[in-house]
Design a protein around this motif. Structure first.
Motif, PDB file in Angstrom:
ATOM      1  N   ARG A  49      14.086 -38.047  24.446  1.00 36.63           N
ATOM      2  CA  ARG A  49      15.224 -37.498  25.200  1.00 36.63           C
ATOM      3  C   ARG A  49      16.411 -37.959  25.413  1.00 36.63           C
ATOM      4  N   PHE A  50      16.154 -39.439  24.627  1.00 36.63           N
ATOM      5  CA  PHE A  50      17.425 -40.073  24.470  1.00 36.63           C
ATOM      6  C   PHE A  50      18.207 -40.104  23.258  1.00 36.63           C
ATOM      7  N   ILE A  51      17.804 -39.099  22.179  1.00 33.26           N
ATOM      8  CA  ILE A  51      18.506 -39.240  21.171  1.00 33.26           C
ATOM      9  C   ILE A  51      19.720 -38.046  21.149  1.00 33.26           C
ATOM     10  N   ASN A  52      20.633 -38.526  20.953  1.00 37.95           N
ATOM     11  CA  ASN A  52      22.109 -37.894  20.803  1.00 37.95           C
ATOM     12  C   ASN A  52      22.150 -36.756  19.651  1.00 37.95           C
ATOM     13  N   HIS A  53      23.238 -35.948  19.988  1.00 37.86           N
ATOM     14  CA  HIS A  53      23.306 -34.980  19.075  1.00 37.86           C
ATOM     15  C   HIS A  53      24.600 -35.562  18.087  1.00 37.86           C
ATOM     16  N   SER A  54      24.480 -35.238  16.711  1.00 39.65           N
ATOM     17  CA  SER A  54      25.502 -35.579  15.589  1.00 39.65           C
ATOM     18  C   SER A  54      25.610 -34.338  14.851  1.00 39.65           C
ATOM     19  N   CYS A  55      26.860 -34.088  14.440  1.00 44.28           N
ATOM     20  CA  CYS A  55      27.411 -33.150  13.512  1.00 44.28           C
ATOM     21  C   CYS A  55      27.013 -33.688  12.227  1.00 44.28           C
ATOM     22  N   GLU A  56      26.537 -34.927  11.960  1.00 46.72           N
ATOM     23  CA  GLU A  56      26.135 -35.299  10.623  1.00 46.72           C
ATOM     24  C   GLU A  56      24.873 -36.208  11.077  1.00 46.72           C
ATOM     25  N   ALA A 117      31.498 -37.972  13.774  1.00 47.19           N
ATOM     26  CA  ALA A 117      31.315 -37.627  12.520  1.00 47.19           C
ATOM     27  C   ALA A 117      32.483 -37.074  11.828  1.00 47.19           C
ATOM     28  N   ALA A 118      33.036 -37.154  10.562  1.00 47.03           N
ATOM     29  CA  ALA A 118      34.339 -36.998   9.980  1.00 47.03           C
ATOM     30  C   ALA A 118      34.265 -35.195  10.008  1.00 47.03           C
TER      31      ALA A 118
END
Ligand SMILES: C[S@@+](CC[C@H](N)C(=O)[O-])C[C@H]1O[C@@H](n2cnc3c(N)ncnc32)[C@H](O)[C@@H]1O
Length: 125
Positions: A49-56, A117-118
């Protein structure tokens, strides 16, 4: 590729049908139309539940049927998408479509994305 975390099993899902591999495939095809499941870690959950979102992201999500063919008991599992060096933050793509989240007032809710992310879309949803 390594199994990283079991996010959740679907034991409390409401309206899933028992399924063969064909049904699981059909379920995946329909996924973009109407979401059948919602994972709510508000009252119960694990470290995932502590894992964040990333676009990469360096993880990807997969529903896994282990010792059975029952879609109701699918486990949502995070797999490493690449070799991940020590101390690097683990992230996955939350998969929200933009303008797909609505508040109680019926208006579109927006949340900025700070993944850095870039090619970040700048919005989580
Ligand atoms: C599953 S939690 C992730 C863990 C959370 N960051 C925490 O500290 O407990 C999801 C929440 O984290 C935040 N979050 C996760 N990824 C984000 C991102 N890329 N940009 C902005 N907020 C993010 C949002 O508030 C989101 O609702």
């Amino acid at each position: 590729m390594f199994l990283i975390f079991l996010i959740h099993d679907q034991r409390r899902s409401r309206d899933a049908s028992s399924g063969t591999a064909d049904q699981v495939e059909k379920h995946d095809e329909q996924k973009s139309e109407v979401p059948e499941f919602c994972i709510d870690a508000g009252s119960a959950g694990n470290i995932a539940r502590f894992i964040n979102h990333s676009c990469e992201p360096n993880l990807f999500v997969q529903c896994v049927l282990s010792s059975h063919q029952d879609i109701k008991l699918a486990r949502v599992v995070l797999f490493a998408a690449d070799n991940i060096p020590p101390l690097q933050e683990l992230t996955y793509d939350y998969g929200y479509a933009l303008d797909s989240v609505f508040g109680p007032d019926g208006k579109v809710k927006r949340m900025p994305c700070y993944c850095g992310a870039a090619d970040c879309t700048k919005r989580l949803f």
